[in-house]
Each structure stands twice: as C-alpha cells, then as structure tokens.
Scaffold this motif. Structure first.
Motif, mmCIF file in Angstrom:
data_model
loop_
_atom_site.group_PDB
_atom_site.id
_atom_site.type_symbol
_atom_site.label_atom_id
_atom_site.label_comp_id
_atom_site.label_asym_id
_atom_site.label_seq_id
_atom_site.Cartn_x
_atom_site.Cartn_y
_atom_site.Cartn_z
ATOM 1 N N SER A 90 -17.952 -15.960 7.338
ATOM 2 C CA SER A 90 -17.667 -14.539 7.288
ATOM 3 C C SER A 90 -17.766 -14.076 8.740
ATOM 4 C CB SER A 90 -18.695 -13.800 6.423
ATOM 5 O OG SER A 90 -19.994 -13.917 6.996
ATOM 6 N N VAL A 91 -17.366 -12.850 9.006
ATOM 7 C CA VAL A 91 -17.519 -12.336 10.365
ATOM 8 C C VAL A 91 -18.988 -12.372 10.771
ATOM 9 C CG1 VAL A 91 -17.246 -10.326 11.856
ATOM 10 C CG2 VAL A 91 -15.447 -10.916 10.217
ATOM 11 N N LYS A 92 -19.861 -12.003 9.852
ATOM 12 C CA LYS A 92 -21.303 -11.984 10.118
ATOM 13 C C LYS A 92 -21.812 -13.385 10.485
ATOM 14 C CE LYS A 92 -25.618 -10.259 9.734
ATOM 15 N NZ LYS A 92 -26.173 -9.171 10.551
ATOM 16 N N VAL A 95 -20.329 -14.516 14.070
ATOM 17 C CA VAL A 95 -20.949 -13.902 15.247
ATOM 18 C C VAL A 95 -22.400 -14.352 15.383
ATOM 19 C CG1 VAL A 95 -21.662 -11.770 14.082
ATOM 20 C CG2 VAL A 95 -21.234 -11.734 16.529
ATOM 21 N N VAL A 112 -22.948 -6.167 12.118
ATOM 22 C CA VAL A 112 -21.907 -6.907 12.839
ATOM 23 C C VAL A 112 -21.569 -6.200 14.151
ATOM 24 C CG1 VAL A 112 -19.483 -7.595 12.796
ATOM 25 C CG2 VAL A 112 -20.918 -7.989 10.791
ATOM 26 N N THR A 116 -22.061 -7.914 17.680
ATOM 27 C CA THR A 116 -20.886 -8.073 18.538
ATOM 28 C C THR A 116 -21.150 -7.503 19.924
ATOM 29 O OG1 THR A 116 -19.415 -7.966 16.613
ATOM 30 C CG2 THR A 116 -18.424 -7.578 18.769
ATOM 31 N N THR A 147 -11.542 -11.792 3.738
ATOM 32 C CA THR A 147 -12.330 -12.490 4.761
ATOM 33 C C THR A 147 -11.448 -12.921 5.920
ATOM 34 O OG1 THR A 147 -13.903 -13.286 3.119
ATOM 35 C CG2 THR A 147 -13.845 -14.457 5.210
ATOM 36 N N SER A 150 -10.330 -9.732 7.910
ATOM 37 C CA SER A 150 -11.413 -9.123 8.690
ATOM 38 C C SER A 150 -11.791 -10.012 9.870
ATOM 39 C CB SER A 150 -12.641 -8.872 7.798
ATOM 40 O OG SER A 150 -13.121 -10.082 7.233
ATOM 41 N N THR A 151 -11.742 -11.320 9.682
ATOM 42 C CA THR A 151 -12.026 -12.242 10.785
ATOM 43 C C THR A 151 -10.948 -12.138 11.850
ATOM 44 O OG1 THR A 151 -13.110 -13.779 9.263
ATOM 45 C CG2 THR A 151 -12.448 -14.651 11.393
ATOM 46 N N ASP A 153 -9.085 -9.558 12.516
ATOM 47 C CA ASP A 153 -9.278 -8.297 13.232
ATOM 48 C C ASP A 153 -10.428 -8.402 14.227
ATOM 49 O OD1 ASP A 153 -7.211 -7.191 11.802
ATOM 50 O OD2 ASP A 153 -8.519 -6.256 10.298
ATOM 51 N N TRP A 154 -11.521 -9.077 13.811
ATOM 52 C CA TRP A 154 -12.687 -9.207 14.689
ATOM 53 C C TRP A 154 -12.347 -10.054 15.914
ATOM 54 C CZ3 TRP A 154 -15.769 -13.231 16.472
ATOM 55 C CH2 TRP A 154 -16.975 -12.851 17.085
ATOM 56 N N LEU A 155 -11.636 -11.152 15.707
ATOM 57 C CA LEU A 155 -11.255 -12.019 16.828
ATOM 58 C C LEU A 155 -10.331 -11.272 17.792
ATOM 59 C CD1 LEU A 155 -10.573 -15.416 15.018
ATOM 60 C CD2 LEU A 155 -12.403 -14.949 16.648
#
Length: 324
Positions: A90-92, A95, A112, A116, A147, A150-151, A153-155
């Motif tokens: 997951s993003v959590k 990271v 998160v 980050t 998932t 969202s990953t 977008d986070w990257l």
C-alpha cells in the motif's frame, strides 16, 4: 575440515559475475538516467522487467555496488536507494519501507502525508540521486485498482517534488500497472522500458550469446583444468537445461565447480552437471529428461515437445558441425 584455500576458491565461485551485452546496455541507461536527472526538464524513470531468474536482482546490486552508501561530513550519504516492495503493498507500507531503509528511527509513525514529508527531507539530506524499487508486480498481484491508482499518484508526486528518478523492477506483468492506469501521467514518466531476456542459442551477427557467456564465466572459475563449457555440445546441453535463464545457468556452473574442487578433479565434467541438474533443476522440469545424460537427438525431441523453437531450427546445423 575444508582447507582455507578451498574456502577462498569456493567464495570466488559464489562471487562470479559476468555482465552480458544486454545487462551492460541497461546499466549504462540507468547511469544516464541518474546523471541527466539534474538537468532534465522532466524526470524520466525506467521500467525493467524479466521472468524469475532473469538477473533483475543482480542487475541493481551491481549498480548499487558502484554507488555505495557511505558516511560524509554531514551524515550518511545514500546515492542509490534500493527497496523491495512489500508483498502486500500500500502507499503506507511503501513509504514506511523507504523510511526504514534510509534510517528513519520511527518509519511507521504518522500519516502518509507526515511520512512522505520526512521521506523527502531524508532524501535531500542523504543526497539520494536515484530510487530503485524491486518487486513492483506486488501491486498488481493484489488486483486492487484503488491501491494501484493511489500508489501511482503518490509516486508521481514524489518524482515531481524531489526530482529524483525512479527505476521500477519486476515481472513482465508490471507493464499493466503503468499502461493500464487511467492516469497516464505516471506512465509518461517511464517511457524507457527494458526486458531481461534469457540468453539465446541462435547466432546473432555471427555470435552465439550462450557460448560467449559460458566462455567468459569459465575464465573466472578458480579451477586448475579447463572445463570447455563453451564447446558446442556442452553449451547446448547447458542451454537446454537452463532455457537460457541466468539463474539456472549459474546454479549448474557453481554447483559443478564446487564439486570439481571438493573431489580434486579440478574441472567440470558432464557427470557433475548431470548431478547438479538432478539436485537443483529437475524438480522444476519433471517432464523433461536430464540433458546431461540424454542423447542430443533425445534432447531435441524433448525441446520440440515443450515448444522451444531453437532446437528444430538449428538441430541439423549443429549435427553437421559436430557430427551428432
């Protein structure tokens, strides 16, 4: 008790690494990615895919070795940050993993957004120039669109705000994660794609990849007698046993080289390759005969049955050249 000299040679066998042309090409491109990131208007990463045993882990370990973590006047410098993506990502969790690798004392603490922010600060302080993420296919294995999105977008945000390029490594299915997303902005950040393919038997430009690789490997073996691994028949048997997979090739060569030292024979024999195949590779190919105790004709018949095209196309040529 094993003599110290033999222990040293055994260690040398385990540490053997020969870069083949495709690996050198990819390593050069990774270096270009790192060097040019600081002057590029848009940071562009790489996607590197390959089947299990294709050499993905070895690839980034070789690159990381040339850019090691070290202590500087102002603290720890991590020019290349490598992390293996958790099995249930997951993003959590991602990271958190990156924070842990960088040495954050409380990597799992905070939201998160807070994590980050700490990650970006650490990346700056550690002078990180490149991030390598292995096992990227774990995101697709969960098969959760939310998932993956969202990953992605986070990257994308991480790349935009740090200007640090990212190398994604994983199985061929990884392309689905990038190309199948509704948000194509992340896919655009990974325009360069590389594939680690098995070594080929058919000749290209007058060169046989498999035989050249085996000749280079043999030069690194700490044995006192030649094993002639690149001879046509021996190389072909190794190719059929391994299907050109680097991990399988090295299991055969390393296992046989250890036998050569331990028995005092000081060269790899067909019987040693036969025994190592039975011990390490046969279980993965229960329907395939041991290539080191089967006739060439029998091997080629088995290869055709598993639909490996090299055998039928080149069998007559090989027999003519060697008389088998």
């Amino acid at each position: 008790m094993i003599p110290n000299n033999n222990l040293e040679r055994a260690l040398n066998i385990e540490n053997i690494h020969v870069a083949y042309p495709n690996e050198r090409k990819i390593l050069a491109d990774i270096e270009q990615c790192r060097v040019f990131a600081s002057i590029s208007t848009e940071v562009q990463g790489r996607l590197i895919t390959g089947e299990p045993g294709a050499g993905k882990t070895t690839l980034y370990e070789v690159y990381q070795k040339d850019h090691p973590r070290h202590e500087g006047p102002e603290g720890t410098i991590v020019p290349v940050l490598v992390a293996v993506i958790p099995a249930q990502p997951s993003v959590k969790s991602l990271v958190t993993k990156l924070l842990r690798v960088l040495g954050d004392p409380i990597p799992h603490k905070g939201s998160v957004e807070q994590q980050t922010a700490r990650l970006q600060s650490l990346l700056l302080g550690c002078k990180t120039e490149l991030i390598i993420l292995d096992e990227f296919q774990h995101f697709i294995e969960r098969d959760l669109a939310f998932t993956m999105q969202s990953t992605a977008d986070w990257l994308k945000v991480l790349i935009n705000e740090t200007k640090i390029p990212i190398i994604l490594i994983g199985l061929p299915s990884c392309t689905r994660i990038l190309d199948g997303l509704s948000n194509q902005q992340l896919s655009r950040r990974f325009p360069y794609r590389h594939s680690l393919e098995p070594l080929k038997w058919t000749e290209s430009s007058g060169k046989n990849e498999m035989r050249l690789f085996l000749a280079a490997i043999e030069k690194e073996l700490p044995l006192r007698k030649p094993s002639n691994l690149s001879d046509l028949e021996t190389a072909y048997r190794i190719h059929c046993a391994s299907r050109g997979n680097l991990s399988s090739i090295m299991k055969l060569v390393r296992g046989s080289a250890h036998m050569a030292i331990n028995t005092g024979i000081e060269q790899i024999t067909l019987k040693m390759l036969e025994d190592v195949y039975d011990l390490q590779l046969a279980a993965n190919n229960p329907e395939f005969p041991n290539p080191f105790r089967t006739s060439i004709e029998g091997i080629e018949t088995a290869m055709r049955m598993v639909k490996l095209p090299d055998a039928e196309q080149t069998g007559k040529k090989r027999r003519k050249r060697r008389g088998f």
